[in-house]
Write an enzyme that holds these catalytic residues in place. Sequence first.
Site, mmCIF file in Angstrom:
data_model
loop_
_atom_site.group_PDB
_atom_site.id
_atom_site.type_symbol
_atom_site.label_atom_id
_atom_site.label_comp_id
_atom_site.label_asym_id
_atom_site.label_seq_id
_atom_site.Cartn_x
_atom_site.Cartn_y
_atom_site.Cartn_z
ATOM 1 N NE ARG A 74 7.594 -2.516 6.281
ATOM 2 C CZ ARG A 74 6.292 -2.414 6.407
ATOM 3 N NH1 ARG A 74 5.593 -1.806 5.466
ATOM 4 N NH2 ARG A 74 5.674 -2.924 7.456
ATOM 5 N NE ARG B 197 -4.749 -1.756 9.537
ATOM 6 C CZ ARG B 197 -3.657 -1.199 8.996
ATOM 7 N NH1 ARG B 197 -3.636 0.069 8.717
ATOM 8 N NH2 ARG B 197 -2.624 -1.936 8.749
ATOM 9 N NE ARG C 176 1.901 -5.212 10.815
ATOM 10 C CZ ARG C 176 2.979 -4.975 10.064
ATOM 11 N NH1 ARG C 176 4.149 -5.480 10.407
ATOM 12 N NH2 ARG C 176 2.884 -4.238 8.997
ATOM 13 N NE ARG D 2 6.024 -0.456 10.043
ATOM 14 C CZ ARG D 2 4.906 -0.443 9.320
ATOM 15 N NH1 ARG D 2 4.864 0.240 8.182
ATOM 16 N NH2 ARG D 2 3.837 -1.091 9.710
ATOM 17 C CE LYS E 22 -2.157 -1.245 3.814
ATOM 18 N NZ LYS E 22 -1.474 -2.526 4.083
HETATM 19 P P1 AP5 Z 1 4.819 -1.641 1.904
HETATM 20 O O1 AP5 Z 1 4.542 -0.806 0.710
HETATM 21 O O2 AP5 Z 1 5.502 -0.987 3.061
HETATM 22 O O3 AP5 Z 1 3.476 -2.404 2.358
HETATM 23 P P2 AP5 Z 1 2.214 -1.879 3.122
HETATM 24 O O4 AP5 Z 1 1.018 -2.541 2.530
HETATM 25 O O5 AP5 Z 1 2.201 -0.380 3.176
HETATM 26 O O6 AP5 Z 1 2.504 -2.538 4.523
HETATM 27 P P3 AP5 Z 1 2.393 -1.956 5.980
HETATM 28 O O7 AP5 Z 1 3.092 -2.941 6.863
HETATM 29 O O8 AP5 Z 1 2.879 -0.534 6.076
HETATM 30 O O9 AP5 Z 1 0.893 -2.022 6.199
HETATM 31 P P4 AP5 Z 1 0.223 -2.122 7.491
HETATM 32 O O10 AP5 Z 1 -1.137 -1.949 6.992
HETATM 33 O O11 AP5 Z 1 0.455 -3.294 8.359
HETATM 34 O O12 AP5 Z 1 0.928 -0.960 8.373
HETATM 35 P P5 AP5 Z 1 0.482 0.509 8.729
HETATM 36 O O13 AP5 Z 1 1.687 1.339 8.762
HETATM 37 O O14 AP5 Z 1 -0.698 0.949 7.947
HETATM 38 O O15 AP5 Z 1 5.668 -2.911 1.426
HETATM 39 C C1 AP5 Z 1 6.141 -3.868 2.361
HETATM 40 C C2 AP5 Z 1 7.510 -4.410 1.875
HETATM 41 O O16 AP5 Z 1 7.319 -5.101 0.642
HETATM 42 C C3 AP5 Z 1 8.558 -3.313 1.583
HETATM 43 O O17 AP5 Z 1 9.827 -3.795 1.891
HETATM 44 C C4 AP5 Z 1 8.427 -3.081 0.075
HETATM 45 O O18 AP5 Z 1 9.638 -2.623 -0.489
HETATM 46 C C5 AP5 Z 1 8.085 -4.492 -0.420
HETATM 47 N N1 AP5 Z 1 7.204 -4.489 -1.587
HETATM 48 C C6 AP5 Z 1 6.093 -3.721 -1.788
HETATM 49 N N2 AP5 Z 1 5.524 -4.020 -2.975
HETATM 50 C C7 AP5 Z 1 6.292 -5.019 -3.519
HETATM 51 C C8 AP5 Z 1 6.219 -5.768 -4.735
HETATM 52 N N3 AP5 Z 1 5.232 -5.566 -5.621
HETATM 53 N N4 AP5 Z 1 7.163 -6.706 -4.952
HETATM 54 C C9 AP5 Z 1 8.152 -6.914 -4.073
HETATM 55 N N5 AP5 Z 1 8.288 -6.245 -2.907
HETATM 56 C C10 AP5 Z 1 7.359 -5.310 -2.629
HETATM 57 O O19 AP5 Z 1 -0.058 0.262 10.228
HETATM 58 C C11 AP5 Z 1 0.810 -0.080 11.275
HETATM 59 C C12 AP5 Z 1 0.025 -0.267 12.545
HETATM 60 O O20 AP5 Z 1 -0.664 0.966 12.886
HETATM 61 C C13 AP5 Z 1 -1.098 -1.313 12.502
HETATM 62 O O21 AP5 Z 1 -0.627 -2.612 12.743
HETATM 63 C C14 AP5 Z 1 -2.020 -0.805 13.618
HETATM 64 O O22 AP5 Z 1 -1.526 -1.118 14.888
HETATM 65 C C15 AP5 Z 1 -1.946 0.698 13.433
HETATM 66 N N6 AP5 Z 1 -2.987 1.207 12.515
HETATM 67 C C16 AP5 Z 1 -2.778 1.819 11.313
HETATM 68 N N7 AP5 Z 1 -3.947 2.145 10.744
HETATM 69 C C17 AP5 Z 1 -4.916 1.712 11.596
HETATM 70 C C18 AP5 Z 1 -6.330 1.729 11.544
HETATM 71 N N8 AP5 Z 1 -6.989 2.252 10.502
HETATM 72 N N9 AP5 Z 1 -7.009 1.193 12.579
HETATM 73 C C19 AP5 Z 1 -6.377 0.665 13.640
HETATM 74 N N10 AP5 Z 1 -5.031 0.603 13.745
HETATM 75 C C20 AP5 Z 1 -4.303 1.121 12.722
#
Ligand code: AP5
Length: 221
Positions: free
Chosen positions: A131, A92, A176, A165, A16
């Site tokens: 990552r 979410r 997660r 992270r 994402k």
């Molecule tokens: P990346 O692009 O970083 O993936 P992502 O989908 O953004 O993953 P996140 O871990 O950031 O999502 P998340 O939803 O768990 O975390 P968030 O920060 O929102 O890619 C991941 C890796 O893969 C990277 O190394 C990248 O280079 C690689 N990659 C990407 N695309 C690729 C491809 N096509 N091919 C190969 N490699 C690839 O949330 C963190 C925490 O915050 C949550 O766990 C929760 O505690 C809290 N939180 C956030 N939002 C909410 C909410 N709405 N409600 C409640 N809690 C929340």
Amino acid sequence: MSIRNMILLGPPGAGKGTQAVHLVEEFGLLHLSTGDMLRGAVEAHTNLGLQAKCFMDAGDLVPDELVIGIIRDRLGGADVRDLGVLLDGFPRTLVQAEALAGVISQLRLGELIVINIAVPDELLIRRLSGRRMCDTCSEIFHIDRDGVDVGDPCPTCTTGKIYQRSDDQVEAIAERLRNYHAKTAPLIKYYSERDMLISIDGSGTPDEVHRRVMAHLELGA
Ligand code: AP5
């Protein structure tokens, strides 16, 4: 196609954040990532950050009322009305999706498209455990693809340091993914029933995924 507002839906590690960078450039949208906002609050030791930290480190979702509060405040900004918004990581849960629908209608923010990036769990685990991030410019890397690891200088901005992270540890990743399947995956049906959903195969390289998204948006890539 003119796009007002977009949600990037998908499991942790679906890409994402990676896809958001290209899409905000392409469509001139404002990028709002609840994960980045919460990590910023943790870093700044705000009240919100103190409440959110233990949930995040354990791989749990932060309680709905906290996240809905920050998003509701942010969506009221004039820049959101002017530019449109790309929401990354919100909603979410079904409660968050209903709250968002209310805010969008109340603020008359216009149409919303939901892009679901689908990736199998085995691939997600590989992506998340490899990552690495820059502590200054927030660029996202992967140890296998980019050859960077914790403590290295950031190859992009050169001033930042690479870190991992805290929720990219094995136990937190498993939690997660459990939370995603139980609480977030039902949103696929929710948005599909409302005819708002575009589903994308998120395997392959970031460029391949981006091209698929653009093709679905009927823009070509
Ligand atoms: P990346 O692009 O970083 O993936 P992502 O989908 O953004 O993953 P996140 O871990 O950031 O999502 P998340 O939803 O768990 O975390 P968030 O920060 O929102 O890619 C991941 C890796 O893969 C990277 O190394 C990248 O280079 C690689 N990659 C990407 N695309 C690729 C491809 N096509 N091919 C190969 N490699 C690839 O949330 C963190 C925490 O915050 C949550 O766990 C929760 O505690 C809290 N939180 C956030 N939002 C909410 C909410 N709405 N409600 C409640 N809690 C929340």
